[in-house]
Motif scaffolding. Structure first.
Motif, mmCIF file in Angstrom:
data_model
loop_
_atom_site.group_PDB
_atom_site.id
_atom_site.type_symbol
_atom_site.label_atom_id
_atom_site.label_comp_id
_atom_site.label_asym_id
_atom_site.label_seq_id
_atom_site.Cartn_x
_atom_site.Cartn_y
_atom_site.Cartn_z
ATOM 1 N N GLN A 117 -21.518 49.878 16.134
ATOM 2 C CA GLN A 117 -20.162 49.705 15.622
ATOM 3 C C GLN A 117 -19.271 48.912 16.595
ATOM 4 N N HIS A 118 -19.812 48.530 17.716
ATOM 5 C CA HIS A 118 -19.064 47.777 18.731
ATOM 6 C C HIS A 118 -19.223 46.291 18.409
ATOM 7 N N ARG A 119 -18.417 45.801 17.466
ATOM 8 C CA ARG A 119 -18.558 44.419 17.011
ATOM 9 C C ARG A 119 -17.199 43.886 16.603
ATOM 10 N N PHE B 59 -19.836 57.692 20.395
ATOM 11 C CA PHE B 59 -19.922 56.228 20.481
ATOM 12 C C PHE B 59 -21.206 55.738 19.838
ATOM 13 N N ASP B 60 -21.089 54.686 19.013
ATOM 14 C CA ASP B 60 -22.237 54.057 18.356
ATOM 15 C C ASP B 60 -22.214 52.572 18.705
ATOM 16 N N PRO B 61 -23.150 52.086 19.542
ATOM 17 C CA PRO B 61 -23.149 50.672 19.919
ATOM 18 C C PRO B 61 -23.190 49.729 18.717
ATOM 19 N N HIS C 257 -19.241 35.492 15.751
ATOM 20 C CA HIS C 257 -18.742 36.871 15.653
ATOM 21 C C HIS C 257 -18.155 37.138 14.269
ATOM 22 N N GLU D 133 -12.780 62.531 17.373
ATOM 23 C CA GLU D 133 -13.459 61.312 17.788
ATOM 24 C C GLU D 133 -14.961 61.434 17.573
#
Length: 178
Positions: free
Chosen positions: A26-28, A22-24, A104, A19
């Motif tokens: 990429q949160h899309r 976390f990369d914000p 979006h 894993e």
């Protein structure tokens, strides 16, 4: 024998070795759709919303519009309305594209909301449920950007078209491959 008790304070979440952190960014929703990815007739659903008295009060507070047609039931009934009459702009904002998936889908290709128009065709009363929809009617390419025009419709729970209009958005064209 009793069942083991699941205690939140005892649970831990450990990322697996495969894993990535976390990369914000990429949160899309997904990859951006550019002008070339869209087509006339494409529709974007916006969830329905019932126009509760609380929404009337919130809009009155935000807008400062305190005409009695929007908050005084006897005043409304004396003028032939069955209930509180919604503010026109309160109806128009039900088609805010951000309430659905449209912005979006566009993601980082969306540059600006350029303009909008609205025609109010039938009254909207307290407790009416509104069903907004956006449909692409025109794609106008420019050099590195384009304009997407969408028809806006809002129907009530009885299938009556209470508002129509249009929105226009400036979006990026797909970047040239290097």
């Amino acid at each position: 024998m009793s069942e083991p008790v699941d205690r939140p304070e005892q649970r831990t979440t450990r990322p697996t070795t495969s894993e990535a952190p976390f990369d914000p960014a990429q949160h899309r929703f997904g990859d951006a759709a550019y002008l070339e990815d869209l087509h006339v007739g494409q529709r974007f659903y916006i969830p329905s919303r019932t126009q509760t008295p609380a929404l009337f009060s919130a809009f009155q507070l935000a807008s400062g519009d305190n005409h009695p047609i929007h908050y005084d039931r006897p005043y409304c009934q004396a003028r032939g309305h069955r209930d509180l009459l919604a503010h026109g702009l309160q109806v128009a904002i039900q088609a805010a594209s951000g309430a659905g998936v449209f912005p979006h889908v566009l993601g980082d290709s969306l540059i600006a909301f350029i303009d909008q128009s609205s025609r109010f065709l039938a009254p909207v009363y307290a407790e009416d449920t509104l069903y907004p929809m956006l449909e692409i009617t025109d794609l106008t390419p420019n050099r590195s950007t384009g304009v997407v025009t969408v028809a806006v419709t809002i129907h009530n729970q009885d299938g009556v078209l209470v508002m129509d209009g249009r929105h226009r958005y400036l979006i990026r064209r797909r970047p040239a491959q290097a």
